[in-house]
Design a protein around this motif. Structure first.
Motif, PDB file in Angstrom:
ATOM      1  N   ARG A  28       0.804  -1.223   0.000  1.00  0.00           N
ATOM      2  CA  ARG A  28       0.000   0.000   0.000  1.00  0.00           C
ATOM      3  C   ARG A  28       0.831   1.264   0.000  1.00  0.00           C
ATOM      4  NH1 ARG A  28      -2.575  -0.532   6.061  1.00  0.00           N
ATOM      5  NH2 ARG A  28      -0.629  -0.707   7.236  1.00  0.00           N
ATOM      6  N   ARG A  29       2.092   1.188   0.428  1.00  0.00           N
ATOM      7  CA  ARG A  29       2.950   2.376   0.412  1.00  0.00           C
ATOM      8  C   ARG A  29       3.766   2.478  -0.868  1.00  0.00           C
ATOM      9  NH1 ARG A  29       3.368   0.154   5.347  1.00  0.00           N
ATOM     10  NH2 ARG A  29       2.720   1.361   7.164  1.00  0.00           N
ATOM     11  N   ALA A  30       3.768   1.440  -1.683  1.00  0.00           N
ATOM     12  CA  ALA A  30       4.623   1.407  -2.866  1.00  0.00           C
ATOM     13  C   ALA A  30       4.314   2.565  -3.799  1.00  0.00           C
ATOM     14  CB  ALA A  30       4.437   0.083  -3.602  1.00  0.00           C
ATOM     15  N   GLY A  31       5.372   3.175  -4.292  1.00  0.00           N
ATOM     16  CA  GLY A  31       5.234   4.303  -5.192  1.00  0.00           C
ATOM     17  C   GLY A  31       5.206   5.642  -4.500  1.00  0.00           C
ATOM     18  N   ARG A  32       5.102   5.657  -3.174  1.00  0.00           N
ATOM     19  CA  ARG A  32       5.045   6.923  -2.430  1.00  0.00           C
ATOM     20  C   ARG A  32       6.416   7.261  -1.854  1.00  0.00           C
ATOM     21  NH1 ARG A  32       0.074   8.889  -1.954  1.00  0.00           N
ATOM     22  NH2 ARG A  32      -1.710   7.497  -2.227  1.00  0.00           N
ATOM     23  N   LEU A  33       6.631   8.537  -1.628  1.00  0.00           N
ATOM     24  CA  LEU A  33       7.869   8.983  -1.002  1.00  0.00           C
ATOM     25  C   LEU A  33       7.905   8.555   0.458  1.00  0.00           C
ATOM     26  CD1 LEU A  33       8.282  12.600  -2.396  1.00  0.00           C
ATOM     27  CD2 LEU A  33       9.791  10.666  -2.834  1.00  0.00           C
ATOM     28  N   ALA A  34       9.077   8.133   0.906  1.00  0.00           N
ATOM     29  CA  ALA A  34       9.261   7.798   2.315  1.00  0.00           C
ATOM     30  C   ALA A  34       9.307   9.085   3.136  1.00  0.00           C
ATOM     31  CB  ALA A  34      10.552   7.015   2.508  1.00  0.00           C
ATOM     32  N   PRO A  35       8.968   9.016   4.416  1.00  0.00           N
ATOM     33  CA  PRO A  35       9.084  10.206   5.265  1.00  0.00           C
ATOM     34  C   PRO A  35      10.544  10.551   5.529  1.00  0.00           C
ATOM     35  CG  PRO A  35       8.525   8.299   6.591  1.00  0.00           C
ATOM     36  CD  PRO A  35       8.474   7.841   5.162  1.00  0.00           C
ATOM     37  N   GLN A  36      10.760  11.721   6.091  1.00  0.00           N
ATOM     38  CA  GLN A  36      12.127  12.191   6.380  1.00  0.00           C
ATOM     39  C   GLN A  36      12.178  12.675   7.828  1.00  0.00           C
ATOM     40  OE1 GLN A  36      15.176  12.066   5.966  1.00  0.00           O
ATOM     41  NE2 GLN A  36      15.820  13.477   4.371  1.00  0.00           N
ATOM     42  N   PRO A  37      11.977  11.757   8.782  1.00  0.00           N
ATOM     43  CA  PRO A  37      11.960  12.190  10.183  1.00  0.00           C
ATOM     44  C   PRO A  37      13.372  12.362  10.740  1.00  0.00           C
ATOM     45  CG  PRO A  37      11.657   9.828  10.070  1.00  0.00           C
ATOM     46  CD  PRO A  37      11.714  10.314   8.648  1.00  0.00           C
ATOM     47  N   SER A  38      13.439  12.976  11.911  1.00  0.00           N
ATOM     48  CA  SER A  38      14.692  13.033  12.656  1.00  0.00           C
ATOM     49  C   SER A  38      14.871  11.732  13.424  1.00  0.00           C
ATOM     50  CB  SER A  38      14.688  14.208  13.632  1.00  0.00           C
ATOM     51  OG  SER A  38      14.649  15.436  12.936  1.00  0.00           O
ATOM     52  N   THR A  75       7.997  -4.533   6.644  1.00  0.00           N
ATOM     53  CA  THR A  75       9.331  -4.309   6.110  1.00  0.00           C
ATOM     54  C   THR A  75       9.195  -3.509   4.824  1.00  0.00           C
ATOM     55  OG1 THR A  75      10.229  -6.335   7.059  1.00  0.00           O
ATOM     56  CG2 THR A  75      11.384  -5.416   5.151  1.00  0.00           C
ATOM     57  N   VAL A  76       9.940  -2.410   4.743  1.00  0.00           N
ATOM     58  CA  VAL A  76       9.809  -1.499   3.609  1.00  0.00           C
ATOM     59  C   VAL A  76      11.147  -1.397   2.885  1.00  0.00           C
ATOM     60  CG1 VAL A  76       9.369   0.887   2.933  1.00  0.00           C
ATOM     61  CG2 VAL A  76       7.953  -0.181   4.695  1.00  0.00           C
ATOM     62  N   VAL A  77      11.112  -1.607   1.572  1.00  0.00           N
ATOM     63  CA  VAL A  77      12.296  -1.471   0.725  1.00  0.00           C
ATOM     64  C   VAL A  77      12.213  -0.135  -0.003  1.00  0.00           C
ATOM     65  CG1 VAL A  77      13.598  -2.409  -1.216  1.00  0.00           C
ATOM     66  CG2 VAL A  77      12.523  -3.959   0.440  1.00  0.00           C
ATOM     67  N   LEU A  78      13.284   0.683   0.129  1.00  0.00           N
ATOM     68  CA  LEU A  78      13.333   2.005  -0.484  1.00  0.00           C
ATOM     69  C   LEU A  78      14.311   2.033  -1.652  1.00  0.00           C
ATOM     70  CD1 LEU A  78      13.467   4.317   2.675  1.00  0.00           C
ATOM     71  CD2 LEU A  78      11.460   3.549   1.405  1.00  0.00           C
ATOM     72  N   ARG A  79      13.891   2.621  -2.745  1.00  0.00           N
ATOM     73  CA  ARG A  79      14.773   2.848  -3.875  1.00  0.00           C
ATOM     74  C   ARG A  79      15.754   3.969  -3.546  1.00  0.00           C
ATOM     75  NH1 ARG A  79      10.694   3.286  -8.970  1.00  0.00           N
ATOM     76  NH2 ARG A  79      11.336   5.461  -8.703  1.00  0.00           N
ATOM     77  N   PRO A  80      16.791   4.158  -4.353  1.00  0.00           N
ATOM     78  CA  PRO A  80      17.726   5.249  -4.079  1.00  0.00           C
ATOM     79  C   PRO A  80      17.095   6.636  -4.135  1.00  0.00           C
ATOM     80  CG  PRO A  80      18.731   3.635  -5.546  1.00  0.00           C
ATOM     81  CD  PRO A  80      17.295   3.246  -5.410  1.00  0.00           C
ATOM     82  N   ASP A  81      15.970   6.807  -4.833  1.00  0.00           N
ATOM     83  CA  ASP A  81      15.302   8.110  -4.854  1.00  0.00           C
ATOM     84  C   ASP A  81      14.302   8.247  -3.725  1.00  0.00           C
ATOM     85  OD1 ASP A  81      13.459   6.314  -5.833  1.00  0.00           O
ATOM     86  OD2 ASP A  81      12.973   7.444  -7.657  1.00  0.00           O
ATOM     87  N   ARG A  82      14.343   7.333  -2.742  1.00  0.00           N
ATOM     88  CA  ARG A  82      13.526   7.356  -1.532  1.00  0.00           C
ATOM     89  C   ARG A  82      12.038   7.132  -1.816  1.00  0.00           C
ATOM     90  NH1 ARG A  82      17.422   5.903  -0.452  1.00  0.00           N
ATOM     91  NH2 ARG A  82      19.203   6.998   0.435  1.00  0.00           N
ATOM     92  N   VAL A  83      11.755   6.512  -2.948  1.00  0.00           N
ATOM     93  CA  VAL A  83      10.404   6.039  -3.248  1.00  0.00           C
ATOM     94  C   VAL A  83      10.292   4.608  -2.738  1.00  0.00           C
ATOM     95  CG1 VAL A  83       8.818   5.391  -5.110  1.00  0.00           C
ATOM     96  CG2 VAL A  83      10.052   7.558  -5.207  1.00  0.00           C
TER      97      VAL A  83
END
Length: 306
Positions: free
Chosen positions: A229-239, A294-302
Protein backbone atom coordinates in the motif's frame (compact mmCIF):
# COMPACT_ATOMS: atom_id res chain seq x y z
CA UNK A 1 26.88 9.47 -15.78
CA UNK A 2 27.50 8.14 -19.26
CA UNK A 3 29.20 10.63 -21.56
CA UNK A 4 26.62 10.03 -24.32
CA UNK A 5 23.66 11.09 -22.17
CA UNK A 6 22.29 14.58 -22.76
CA UNK A 7 19.97 16.21 -20.22
CA UNK A 8 17.69 19.12 -21.03
CA UNK A 9 16.46 21.19 -18.08
CA UNK A 10 16.39 24.79 -19.37
CA UNK A 11 12.77 25.94 -19.58
CA UNK A 12 13.82 29.24 -21.22
CA UNK A 13 15.28 27.53 -24.27
CA UNK A 14 13.49 24.97 -26.45
CA UNK A 15 16.72 23.72 -28.09
CA UNK A 16 16.81 20.37 -26.31
CA UNK A 17 13.08 19.81 -26.84
CA UNK A 18 13.70 20.48 -30.51
CA UNK A 19 16.48 17.89 -30.60
CA UNK A 20 14.09 15.12 -29.61
CA UNK A 21 11.10 16.52 -31.50
CA UNK A 22 9.15 17.26 -28.31
CA UNK A 23 6.41 19.87 -28.04
CA UNK A 24 4.75 21.40 -25.00
CA UNK A 25 1.10 20.52 -24.47
CA UNK A 26 -0.87 23.51 -23.19
CA UNK A 27 -2.99 22.56 -20.15
CA UNK A 28 -5.00 25.78 -20.44
CA UNK A 29 -3.77 27.86 -17.56
CA UNK A 30 -1.96 31.16 -17.91
CA UNK A 31 -1.84 34.13 -15.52
CA UNK A 32 0.45 37.17 -15.18
CA UNK A 33 1.69 38.01 -11.69
CA UNK A 34 3.82 40.82 -10.32
CA UNK A 35 6.41 39.80 -7.71
CA UNK A 36 7.81 42.49 -5.40
CA UNK A 37 10.55 42.06 -2.79
CA UNK A 38 11.03 44.81 -0.24
CA UNK A 39 13.11 45.56 2.85
CA UNK A 40 10.97 47.26 5.50
CA UNK A 41 11.93 49.78 8.16
CA UNK A 42 10.20 47.66 10.81
CA UNK A 43 8.65 44.28 11.56
CA UNK A 44 5.29 43.75 9.84
CA UNK A 45 4.24 41.10 12.37
CA UNK A 46 3.90 38.30 9.81
CA UNK A 47 3.04 34.89 11.27
CA UNK A 48 5.89 33.07 9.49
CA UNK A 49 3.90 31.19 6.89
CA UNK A 50 2.46 32.19 3.54
CA UNK A 51 -0.61 34.44 3.33
CA UNK A 52 -2.85 33.67 0.36
CA UNK A 53 -5.35 36.42 -0.38
CA UNK A 54 -8.39 34.81 -2.02
CA UNK A 55 -9.79 38.03 -3.47
CA UNK A 56 -11.26 37.65 -6.98
CA UNK A 57 -10.60 41.36 -7.59
CA UNK A 58 -6.85 41.03 -6.91
CA UNK A 59 -5.50 37.70 -5.77
CA UNK A 60 -2.24 38.05 -3.84
CA UNK A 61 0.40 36.16 -1.88
CA UNK A 62 2.53 37.52 0.97
CA UNK A 63 5.43 35.99 2.90
CA UNK A 64 8.41 36.95 5.04
CA UNK A 65 11.83 36.08 3.56
CA UNK A 66 14.21 37.31 6.25
CA UNK A 67 14.46 39.56 9.26
CA UNK A 68 12.90 42.58 7.52
CA UNK A 69 12.60 41.36 3.93
CA UNK A 70 9.17 40.47 2.57
CA UNK A 71 7.67 39.33 -0.73
CA UNK A 72 4.34 40.29 -2.27
CA UNK A 73 2.84 38.66 -5.35
CA UNK A 74 -0.15 40.24 -7.10
CA UNK A 75 -2.15 38.81 -9.98
CA UNK A 76 -2.32 41.21 -12.91
CA UNK A 77 -5.52 41.70 -14.85
CA UNK A 78 -5.61 40.88 -18.59
CA UNK A 79 -4.14 43.81 -20.50
CA UNK A 80 -2.93 45.56 -17.35
CA UNK A 81 0.43 47.16 -18.08
CA UNK A 82 1.05 49.43 -15.08
CA UNK A 83 0.16 49.20 -11.41
CA UNK A 84 0.58 51.62 -8.52
CA UNK A 85 2.83 49.88 -5.99
CA UNK A 86 1.87 52.29 -3.22
CA UNK A 87 -1.78 51.30 -3.60
CA UNK A 88 -0.91 47.61 -3.55
CA UNK A 89 1.53 47.70 -0.62
CA UNK A 90 -0.03 50.26 1.73
CA UNK A 91 -2.63 47.85 3.22
CA UNK A 92 0.26 45.62 4.31
CA UNK A 93 2.62 48.36 5.49
CA UNK A 94 0.53 50.89 7.38
CA UNK A 95 2.98 53.58 8.43
CA UNK A 96 6.11 51.40 8.01
CA UNK A 97 8.40 52.37 5.14
CA UNK A 98 9.73 49.94 2.54
CA UNK A 99 12.58 49.92 0.04
CA UNK A 100 11.72 47.87 -3.06
CA UNK A 101 14.75 45.77 -4.01
CA UNK A 102 13.20 43.61 -6.70
CA UNK A 103 10.24 43.88 -9.03
CA UNK A 104 9.55 41.26 -11.70
CA UNK A 105 6.63 40.06 -13.77
CA UNK A 106 6.07 36.34 -14.27
CA UNK A 107 3.66 34.36 -16.42
CA UNK A 108 2.39 31.27 -14.63
CA UNK A 109 1.70 28.50 -17.15
CA UNK A 110 0.65 24.85 -17.10
CA UNK A 111 2.40 22.85 -19.81
CA UNK A 112 3.96 19.42 -20.22
CA UNK A 113 6.14 17.93 -22.97
CA UNK A 114 4.56 15.24 -25.10
CA UNK A 115 7.76 13.17 -24.98
CA UNK A 116 10.65 13.23 -22.53
CA UNK A 117 13.28 11.11 -24.29
CA UNK A 118 14.82 10.28 -27.63
CA UNK A 119 17.71 7.84 -27.37
CA UNK A 120 20.35 9.30 -25.02
CA UNK A 121 18.57 12.68 -24.74
CA UNK A 122 16.29 13.24 -21.74
CA UNK A 123 14.11 16.14 -20.62
CA UNK A 124 13.69 17.08 -16.97
CA UNK A 125 12.66 20.07 -14.90
CA UNK A 126 11.18 23.08 -16.70
CA UNK A 127 12.08 21.65 -20.09
CA UNK A 128 9.68 18.76 -19.40
CA UNK A 129 6.92 20.50 -17.43
CA UNK A 130 5.85 23.93 -16.20
CA UNK A 131 3.38 24.40 -13.37
CA UNK A 132 1.58 27.24 -11.62
CA UNK A 133 3.14 27.75 -8.16
CA UNK A 134 0.03 27.30 -6.03
CA UNK A 135 1.11 24.06 -4.34
CA UNK A 136 4.81 24.92 -4.33
CA UNK A 137 5.98 21.87 -6.32
CA UNK A 138 7.84 23.41 -9.28
CA UNK A 139 11.41 23.00 -8.03
CA UNK A 140 10.49 19.83 -6.15
CA UNK A 141 9.20 18.20 -9.32
CA UNK A 142 12.42 19.02 -11.13
CA UNK A 143 14.51 17.56 -8.31
CA UNK A 144 12.43 14.39 -8.38
CA UNK A 145 13.03 14.13 -12.13
CA UNK A 146 16.77 14.41 -11.54
CA UNK A 147 16.84 11.91 -8.67
CA UNK A 148 14.66 9.43 -10.57
CA UNK A 149 16.90 9.56 -13.63
CA UNK A 150 20.24 9.74 -11.79
CA UNK A 151 19.97 6.45 -9.91
CA UNK A 152 18.74 4.67 -13.04
CA UNK A 153 21.71 5.99 -15.02
CA UNK A 154 24.05 4.94 -12.20
CA UNK A 155 22.52 1.44 -12.10
CA UNK A 156 23.64 0.80 -15.66
CA UNK A 157 20.62 -1.27 -16.73
CA UNK A 158 19.27 0.35 -19.93
CA UNK A 159 15.83 -1.13 -19.26
CA UNK A 160 15.50 1.10 -16.20
CA UNK A 161 15.83 4.20 -18.37
CA UNK A 162 12.64 3.19 -20.18
CA UNK A 163 10.76 3.68 -16.90
CA UNK A 164 11.84 7.32 -16.42
CA UNK A 165 9.15 9.00 -18.51
CA UNK A 166 6.57 6.34 -17.67
CA UNK A 167 7.01 7.12 -13.95
CA UNK A 168 7.65 10.83 -13.92
CA UNK A 169 5.28 12.16 -16.60
CA UNK A 170 1.99 10.96 -15.01
CA UNK A 171 3.26 12.13 -11.61
CA UNK A 172 4.17 15.61 -12.90
CA UNK A 173 0.88 15.86 -14.81
CA UNK A 174 -1.12 15.00 -11.68
CA UNK A 175 0.68 17.70 -9.71
CA UNK A 176 0.18 20.32 -12.42
CA UNK A 177 -3.55 19.57 -12.50
CA UNK A 178 -3.70 19.79 -8.71
CA UNK A 179 -1.93 23.16 -8.86
CA UNK A 180 -4.49 24.42 -11.38
CA UNK A 181 -7.36 23.33 -9.14
CA UNK A 182 -5.68 24.88 -6.08
CA UNK A 183 -5.12 28.11 -7.99
CA UNK A 184 -8.75 28.34 -8.98
CA UNK A 185 -9.87 27.49 -5.44
CA UNK A 186 -7.74 30.30 -4.04
CA UNK A 187 -8.13 32.99 -6.68
CA UNK A 188 -10.74 32.05 -9.29
CA UNK A 189 -14.26 33.23 -9.88
CA UNK A 190 -16.10 36.39 -9.01
CA UNK A 191 -18.42 37.24 -6.10
CA UNK A 192 -20.54 34.08 -6.23
CA UNK A 193 -17.52 31.76 -6.48
CA UNK A 194 -15.76 33.72 -3.73
CA UNK A 195 -18.75 33.25 -1.41
CA UNK A 196 -18.75 29.48 -2.03
CA UNK A 197 -14.99 29.39 -1.45
CA UNK A 198 -15.31 31.08 1.94
CA UNK A 199 -17.88 28.52 3.07
CA UNK A 200 -15.94 25.50 1.81
CA UNK A 201 -12.55 26.59 3.18
CA UNK A 202 -14.14 27.51 6.50
CA UNK A 203 -15.66 24.02 6.75
CA UNK A 204 -12.33 22.36 5.97
CA UNK A 205 -10.51 24.14 8.78
CA UNK A 206 -13.28 23.42 11.29
CA UNK A 207 -13.35 19.66 10.63
CA UNK A 208 -10.19 17.88 11.84
CA UNK A 209 -10.53 14.99 9.38
CA UNK A 210 -10.84 17.23 6.34
CA UNK A 211 -8.06 19.49 7.59
CA UNK A 212 -5.71 16.51 7.85
CA UNK A 213 -6.60 15.46 4.31
CA UNK A 214 -5.93 18.97 3.00
CA UNK A 215 -2.49 19.04 4.65
CA UNK A 216 -1.46 15.59 3.40
CA UNK A 217 1.44 15.36 0.95
CA UNK A 218 0.56 16.52 -2.55
CA UNK A 219 2.76 13.84 -4.09
CA UNK A 220 0.74 11.12 -5.85
CA UNK A 221 2.21 7.61 -6.00
CA UNK A 222 4.31 6.57 -8.96
CA UNK A 223 2.28 4.21 -11.12
CA UNK A 224 4.96 1.60 -11.79
CA UNK A 225 5.72 0.74 -8.17
CA UNK A 226 2.81 -1.36 -6.88
CA UNK A 227 4.05 -3.73 -4.20
CA UNK A 228 2.19 -2.90 -1.04
CA UNK A 229 0.00 0.00 0.00
CA UNK A 230 2.95 2.38 0.41
CA UNK A 231 4.62 1.41 -2.87
CA UNK A 232 5.23 4.30 -5.19
CA UNK A 233 5.04 6.92 -2.43
CA UNK A 234 7.87 8.98 -1.00
CA UNK A 235 9.26 7.80 2.31
CA UNK A 236 9.08 10.21 5.27
CA UNK A 237 12.13 12.19 6.38
CA UNK A 238 11.96 12.19 10.18
CA UNK A 239 14.69 13.03 12.66
CA UNK A 240 16.40 9.94 14.09
CA UNK A 241 19.32 9.33 16.44
CA UNK A 242 22.56 7.80 15.14
CA UNK A 243 25.62 7.43 17.39
CA UNK A 244 24.22 9.96 19.81
CA UNK A 245 23.51 12.59 17.14
CA UNK A 246 20.11 13.68 15.91
CA UNK A 247 20.13 13.46 12.11
CA UNK A 248 17.66 13.12 9.27
CA UNK A 249 16.76 9.65 8.07
CA UNK A 250 18.55 10.21 4.75
CA UNK A 251 21.89 10.32 6.56
CA UNK A 252 21.25 6.84 7.94
CA UNK A 253 19.96 5.46 4.64
CA UNK A 254 23.01 6.39 2.60
CA UNK A 255 22.93 6.76 -1.16
CA UNK A 256 21.58 3.46 -2.45
CA UNK A 257 18.82 0.94 -1.83
CA UNK A 258 17.80 0.37 1.78
CA UNK A 259 15.47 -1.89 3.76
CA UNK A 260 13.74 -0.66 6.93
CA UNK A 261 12.27 -3.11 9.41
CA UNK A 262 11.26 -3.35 13.05
CA UNK A 263 11.98 -6.52 14.97
CA UNK A 264 12.57 -9.00 12.15
CA UNK A 265 12.67 -8.38 8.42
CA UNK A 266 9.97 -10.08 6.37
CA UNK A 267 10.90 -10.82 2.79
CA UNK A 268 14.26 -10.29 1.09
CA UNK A 269 16.50 -7.46 2.29
CA UNK A 270 17.69 -5.14 -0.47
CA UNK A 271 20.67 -2.84 -0.04
CA UNK A 272 21.48 -1.50 3.42
CA UNK A 273 19.51 -3.24 6.19
CA UNK A 274 18.35 -0.84 8.91
CA UNK A 275 16.57 -2.08 12.01
CA UNK A 276 14.32 0.68 13.33
CA UNK A 277 14.92 0.38 17.06
CA UNK A 278 13.62 2.65 19.84
CA UNK A 279 17.16 3.98 20.14
CA UNK A 280 17.20 4.99 16.47
CA UNK A 281 13.61 6.23 16.54
CA UNK A 282 12.95 7.57 20.06
CA UNK A 283 9.88 9.54 18.97
CA UNK A 284 8.30 6.44 17.46
CA UNK A 285 7.25 8.27 14.30
CA UNK A 286 9.14 6.00 11.92
CA UNK A 287 7.86 2.87 13.64
CA UNK A 288 4.30 4.14 13.40
CA UNK A 289 4.83 4.69 9.68
CA UNK A 290 6.21 1.16 9.23
CA UNK A 291 3.28 -0.42 11.13
CA UNK A 292 5.23 -3.63 11.53
CA UNK A 293 5.99 -3.95 7.83
CA UNK A 294 9.33 -4.31 6.11
CA UNK A 295 9.81 -1.50 3.61
CA UNK A 296 12.30 -1.47 0.73
CA UNK A 297 13.33 2.00 -0.48
CA UNK A 298 14.77 2.85 -3.87
CA UNK A 299 17.73 5.25 -4.08
CA UNK A 300 15.30 8.11 -4.85
CA UNK A 301 13.53 7.36 -1.53
CA UNK A 302 10.40 6.04 -3.25
CA UNK A 303 8.95 2.93 -1.61
CA UNK A 304 9.63 -0.09 -3.81
CA UNK A 305 7.94 -2.63 -1.56
CA UNK A 306 6.09 -2.31 1.71
Amino acid sequence: MSADVVLGCDGANSTVRGIIGAELEDLRFEERWLVVDGVCDGDLGAWGGVHQVCDPRRAATFMQLGMLRYRWEFRLHPGESTVDLDTLLTPWLGTIGVRVVRRAEYIFRARIADRWRAGPVFLLGDAAHQTPPFIGQGLGAGLRDAYNLAWKLADGDPRLLDTYEAERKPHALAQIRLAIVAGWAMTGGQDRAAAVRRVVLGAIWRLPGLKGLALRSTSPPLRLARRGRRAGRLAPQPSVVQKGRTVRLDEVLGGGWATLYFGKASGPVVGRAIEVTPELDPSGGLRRWLRGRTVVLRPDRVVHRG
